[in-house]
Design a protein around this motif. Structure first.
Motif, PDB file in Angstrom:
ATOM      1  N   ILE A   5      -1.919  -0.011   2.206  1.00 52.11           N
ATOM      2  CA  ILE A   5      -1.898   0.953   1.102  1.00 52.11           C
ATOM      3  C   ILE A   5      -1.484   2.328   1.610  1.00 52.11           C
ATOM      4  N   ILE A   6      -2.111   2.745   2.715  1.00 53.47           N
ATOM      5  CA  ILE A   6      -1.787   4.062   3.287  1.00 53.47           C
ATOM      6  C   ILE A   6      -0.318   4.110   3.703  1.00 53.47           C
ATOM      7  N   SER A   7       0.150   3.020   4.322  1.00 54.93           N
ATOM      8  CA  SER A   7       1.558   2.972   4.753  1.00 54.93           C
ATOM      9  C   SER A   7       2.501   3.017   3.555  1.00 54.93           C
ATOM     10  N   SER A   8       2.134   2.261   2.509  1.00 46.00           N
ATOM     11  CA  SER A   8       2.967   2.244   1.299  1.00 46.00           C
ATOM     12  C   SER A   8       3.023   3.617   0.644  1.00 46.00           C
ATOM     13  N   ILE A   9       1.870   4.284   0.576  1.00 48.86           N
ATOM     14  CA  ILE A   9       1.820   5.631  -0.021  1.00 48.86           C
ATOM     15  C   ILE A   9       2.667   6.601   0.797  1.00 48.86           C
ATOM     16  N   ILE A  11       5.223   6.012   2.865  1.00 51.28           N
ATOM     17  CA  ILE A  11       6.665   5.737   2.752  1.00 51.28           C
ATOM     18  C   ILE A  11       7.211   6.185   1.398  1.00 51.28           C
ATOM     19  N   SER A  12       6.490   5.810   0.338  1.00 51.39           N
ATOM     20  CA  SER A  12       6.972   6.169  -1.004  1.00 51.39           C
ATOM     21  C   SER A  12       7.004   7.682  -1.189  1.00 51.39           C
ATOM     22  N   SER A  13       6.011   8.380  -0.620  1.00 47.51           N
ATOM     23  CA  SER A  13       5.984   9.846  -0.733  1.00 47.51           C
ATOM     24  C   SER A  13       7.144  10.469   0.025  1.00 47.51           C
ATOM     25  N   PHE A  14       7.404   9.956   1.233  1.00 50.87           N
ATOM     26  CA  PHE A  14       8.541  10.442   2.004  1.00 50.87           C
ATOM     27  C   PHE A  14       9.854  10.232   1.238  1.00 50.87           C
ATOM     28  N   ILE A 257       0.584  17.935   4.569  1.00 58.55           N
ATOM     29  CA  ILE A 257      -0.583  17.883   3.673  1.00 58.55           C
ATOM     30  C   ILE A 257      -0.765  16.472   3.130  1.00 58.55           C
ATOM     31  N   LEU A 258       0.372  15.842   2.786  1.00 61.03           N
ATOM     32  CA  LEU A 258       0.315  14.472   2.262  1.00 61.03           C
ATOM     33  C   LEU A 258      -0.300  13.506   3.275  1.00 61.03           C
TER      34      LEU A 258
END
Length: 484
Positions: A5-9, A11-14, A257-258
């Protein structure tokens, strides 16, 4: 599961931020380049308009002499008193021309006189130049000789002051164009580059790292282009690059921050709120609405992220507003520049047609700017331009239009007031200038010439402005006659 989940968040944020950055930075670069091109185009129009102004002024002078009864009688009777009174080298020197030719109806040279401005003495006008200029019947403009000498010339028929008699010859005036005079008047640093056969070129723009290099092609009647060049600091482009650097830093901070937010790990709460941010950012990109802001509630890390995104959007919006202001207003006077003025004049014309209201325009030209530049300084010349602009602005209403055409020329437009009302406005301006000059400590007077014209249905903007320009030259000529 938590790591996925953390990795997905992450990557998607980047991806979201990277796409947002690419979209905005590329569009900003295009806009800044477009504004640099527009500034070069305005510079070309200003220089080309100055050449037109030079030939129009000489045309007015040549026409006045051609309609003079004494000139008509001289061609008929070869009166030597006319030569002594009007055709000495010193006399044409005061006119600012190098050569003056008077011919009969067969094109034979009746009399010619020349003056060398550098040697300050009389010279014999070249016969070859007369032969070349005779082919341009009743025209005015620029001529490039086979020796690549650049001449401003004007030809006019010789007739009586009432225009009742047939022409019995021509009067031709010409002077050698000096680039230094153009630079003094316009405050430019244009250089001579080349003379080439006429093509379709108008101007070329080459934008390098921090410079804008321009080539201006000025056409002549001899099917040759005078090619001028100048180089300007690409301050608009530099402003764009600086703003993009700021955006990069804002993005880096937001990404840090993200990552901190993700590391804290409240997956469900983060996923839901980040998804809302992602949707909002995508909508901003799709609609290109930089004025929109994220709703901020709370004081946690995601709220901080929203605040920074809002700061990022506000920074972009402010920089774009600065850019629009820089591209819309004349830097020296603070009033609209030529490009923006023409756009707003077009809207006024459409509104005039829709409301069926009168539209009047006025072409304003500053008297004596070259005298101030030559005898005092270019700073005094700039102060003269700014003072006239400020006075014109003080006499205009919020709904009136005032913009700088270039150099020492302005244009005003009034929707509603008719020709008589506009005359009254400029009468008040003239009285104000007279009173101002009485009380002024300046070593020179503030004076203007103006031409007022009514807009005619289906007239183009160029025709509208040119008509007012013609009226202005009549006003300027009338003042010269009164002084003489």
């Amino acid at each position: 599961m938590r790591k996925k989940i953390i990795s997905s968040i992450t990557i998607s944020s980047f991806i979201v931020f990277f796409v947002l950055f690419l979209f905005i930075s590329e569009n900003i670069k295009k806009d800044y380049n477009k504004f640099e091109h527009r500034r070069s185009e305005e510079r070309y129009k200003m220089i080309k308009n100055e050449f037109k102004s030079l030939s129009d002024n000489l045309k007015t002078l040549t026409s006045d002499w051609g309609e003079w009864d004494d000139t008509y009688e001289f061609v008929k009777n070869k009166n030597k008193k006319y030569i002594k009174s009007n055709l000495s080298p010193e006399s044409i020197a005061t006119l600012g021309v190098n050569y003056l030719y008077i011919t009969d109806s067969e094109g034979e040279n009746v009399y010619s006189v020349g003056y060398d401005q550098q040697k300050e003495g009389g010279v014999i006008p070249p016969e070859k130049l007369l032969i070349d200029l005779l082919q341009f019947d009743d025209l005015a403009g620029m001529y490039v000789s086979n020796e690549n000498k650049i001449m401003i010339f004007s030809s006019a028929p010789i007739t009586d002051s009432e225009g009742l008699k047939d022409s019995i010859g021509k009067i031709i005036m010409a002077y050698e164009f000096k680039l230094s005079d153009l630079n003094k008047k316009l405050g430019t640093q244009v250089e001579f580059l080349d003379i080439k056969p006429t093509e379709e070129n108008t101007f070329e723009v080459n934008i390098s790292k921090d410079k804008v290099n321009n080539k201006f092609y000025i056409p002549s009647f001899s099917n040759k282009d005078l090619v001028l060049k100048d180089s300007l600091d690409a301050d608009i482009l530099v402003l764009g690059k600086d703003s993009i650097k700021k955006y990069i830093w804002v993005l880096v901070i937001n990404l840090i921050i993200l990552i901190l937010i993700i590391s804290i790990g409240i997956e469900k709460l983060i996923l839901v709120r980040l998804r809302k941010i992602e949707i909002t950012v995508e909508e901003i990109i799709e609609k290109k609405d930089l004025s929109r802001r994220l709703e901020v509630t709370g004081n946690d890390e995601i709220s901080l992220l929203k605040k920074n995104i809002n700061i990022f959007l506000e920074t972009i919006e402010n920089m774009n507003n600065k850019l629009i202001g820089k591209a819309s207003y004349d830097v020296m006077t603070g009033i609209f520049n030529r490009h923006t003025g023409i756009e707003k004049l077009n809207f006024m014309i459409q509104e005039s047609k829709f409301k069926n209201e009168p539209l009047t325009g006025c072409f304003v030209d500053i008297d004596g700017l070259k005298f101030v530049n030559d005898n005092f300084s270019h700073n005094d010349g700039d102060d003269l331009i700014k003072s006239i602009a400020s006075i014109l602005k003080s006499f205009s209403r919020e709904e009136d239009l005032l913009f700088r055409l270039g150099g020492d020329e302005f244009f005003m437009a009034f929707l509603g007031p008719d020709h008589s009302d506009t005359e009254k406005i400029f009468s008040r301006i003239s009285l104000y200038l007279e009173e101002y000059n009485k009380n002024s400590q300046k070593p020179y007077d503030l004076k203007i010439s103006y031409g007022i014209i009514d807009y005619v249905y289906n007239q183009s903007i160029e025709e509208f402005i040119d008509s007012a320009d013609t009226e202005m030259y009549k006003h300027k000529s009338e003042k010269k006659c009164l002084r003489s």
